[in-house]
Design an enzyme around this catalytic site. Structure first.
Site, PDB file in Angstrom:
ATOM      1  N   TYR A  78      -9.037  15.497  -8.116  1.00 31.11           N
ATOM      2  CA  TYR A  78      -7.755  14.119  -8.193  1.00 31.11           C
ATOM      3  C   TYR A  78      -6.912  14.872  -8.742  1.00 31.11           C
ATOM      4  CZ  TYR A  78      -6.277  11.147 -12.429  1.00 31.11           C
ATOM      5  OH  TYR A  78      -5.331  10.781 -13.157  1.00 31.11           O
TER       6      TYR A  78
ATOM      7  N   TRP B  76      -5.356   6.490  -7.612  1.00 32.92           N
ATOM      8  CA  TRP B  76      -6.831   6.567  -7.156  1.00 32.92           C
ATOM      9  C   TRP B  76      -7.381   7.622  -7.922  1.00 32.92           C
ATOM     10  CZ3 TRP B  76     -10.537   8.814  -3.212  1.00 32.92           C
ATOM     11  CH2 TRP B  76     -11.163   8.588  -2.849  1.00 32.92           C
TER      12      TRP B  76
ATOM     13  N   ASP C 230       1.198  -1.082   0.186  1.00 26.70           N
ATOM     14  CA  ASP C 230       0.363   0.240   0.147  1.00 26.70           C
ATOM     15  C   ASP C 230       0.629   1.847   0.171  1.00 26.70           C
ATOM     16  OD1 ASP C 230      -1.921   2.051   0.166  1.00 26.70           O
ATOM     17  OD2 ASP C 230      -3.128   0.901   1.951  1.00 26.70           O
TER      18      ASP C 230
END
Ligand SMILES: NC(=O)c1ccc[n+]([C@@H]2O[C@H](COP(=O)([O-])OP(=O)(O)OC[C@H]3O[C@@H](n4cnc5c(N)ncnc54)[C@H](OP(=O)(O)O)[C@@H]3O)[C@@H](O)[C@H]2O)c1
Length: 305
Positions: free
Chosen positions: A125, A61, A36
């Site tokens: 984002y 992401w 991770d």
């Protein structure tokens, strides 16, 4: 070269691994289940063990609305995750090749964005990816930042449900219409073309920020119509809508194709028109195999793919 790829189970990571493995000594972190990137200790330890010369940091992401709803997670995965990778790279003297995005720009222009245009993101984002770029440039001397636009590709079989092209083609075949925006323009690009460009650029050590993109421009809906048409379907099944009709939490760029002033002069590389690349993608054996999985998630049938 010893290359570590993060985000190996992603749409782009899949082709990076396909393209580079065999020619280089490649280690792949598929995703969170391996390492991770938000866990600084785990990242540092895993990089130390892998001893890479180059880290292609593709994990991220990219759920634009998800990032808007959960800004902390957006910064944790995209920005802090990149800081962790950079610190790990610095400890072993590795070069980082960071995969960034057209979303660092606001999309309000009338021409494609070049490497030297100033970033100005309009959603969480984009801000998290722009912050990640700044982590790279402030922590490392030897780095590449590769900004890529809207991507299409094959990706791993188990992620067939997340493959927009495959899902649009399958929906049309099932007689269902597909909705996509007709007012968001980009330069759609085949993941395989990005992988081949990295293969050529990485060994040169000509570090810097580069835009990598197939040529030409179209809307999201235009891309899906073209894919459906290439495989013999009815492009009329794609209904174009405007971004504002969808009422999504995150703002979207209206016009964000990428173009490069650096890639051809420095590396002698040219890109092909997006439609030619799309044709190769959707007619490939691996894409056809993906379609044969239908709407399943491919878990039962991914072995051997
Ligand atoms: N796809 C596009 O249109 C596009 C456009 C511009 C830029 N980009 C950028 O290109 C890069 C690759 O995109 P993609 O399309 O391959 O994305 P993707 O298909 O969504 O894959 C994302 C990858 O990141 C991994 N990941 C997510 N969170 C992680 C975490 N906390 N720790 C470790 N790994 C994590 C995922 O694995 P798990 O889910 O298994 O953890 C997966 O392997 C991203 O940085 C994205 O921002 C993509």
């Amino acid at each position: 070269m010893k290359i570590l790829i993060t985000g190996g189970s992603g749409l782009l990571g899949y082709d990076l691994a396909r393209c580079l493995d065999g020619k280089h000594e490649v280690t792949t972190w598929e995703g969170r289940a391996d390492v991770d990137v938000t866990d600084a200790t785990a990242v540092a330890e895993a990089i130390r063990r892998a001893e890479p010369e180059v880290i292609i940091h593709s994990a991220g992401w990219r759920d634009v609305d998800g990032c808007e709803r959960d800004v902390v997670k957006a910064y944790a995965v995209n920005s802090l995750g990149t800081r962790n990778v950079c610190l790990g790279a610095r400890a072993v003297g590795a070069v980082v090749a960071y995969i960034s995005t057209d979303a660092v720009f606001d999309g309000s222009g009338r021409r494609p964005y070049y490497e030297f245009d100033p970033p100005c993101p309009i959603n969480a984002y984009g801000r998290s990816k722009w912050a990640a770029e700044r982590e790279v440039t402030s922590l490392l001397r030897d780095f590449f930042i590769f900004r890529v636009p809207l991507l299409f590709g094959v990706g791993p079989a188990r992620r067939v449900k997340e493959n927009t092209l495959a899902q649009a083609i399958l929906a049309e075949r099932a007689g269902r219409s597909v909705t996509a925006t007709d007012d968001q323009f980009s330069s759609p690009t085949f993941t395989y073309d990005i992988a081949r460009a990295l293969e050529a650029i990485l060994p040169t050590r000509r570090f810097g920020v580069y835009h990598l993109s197939d040529t030409g421009t179209c809307s999201r809906a235009g891309l899906l119509r073209a894919a459906i048409e290439i495989v013999g379907g009815d492009p009329g099944m794609v209904q174009g809508v405007s971004s504002s009709d969808l009422g999504r939490p995150a703002s979207r760029q209206r016009y964000s194709p990428l173009a490069s002033v650096c890639v051809e002069p420095l590396f002698g590389l040219t890109f092909r028109p997006w439609r030619e690349a799309l044709e190769e993608c959707v007619k490939s054996d691996s894409f056809r195999a993906l379609l044969s999985l239908g709407g399943s998630d491919g878990r039962d049938r991914q072995r051997g793919h």
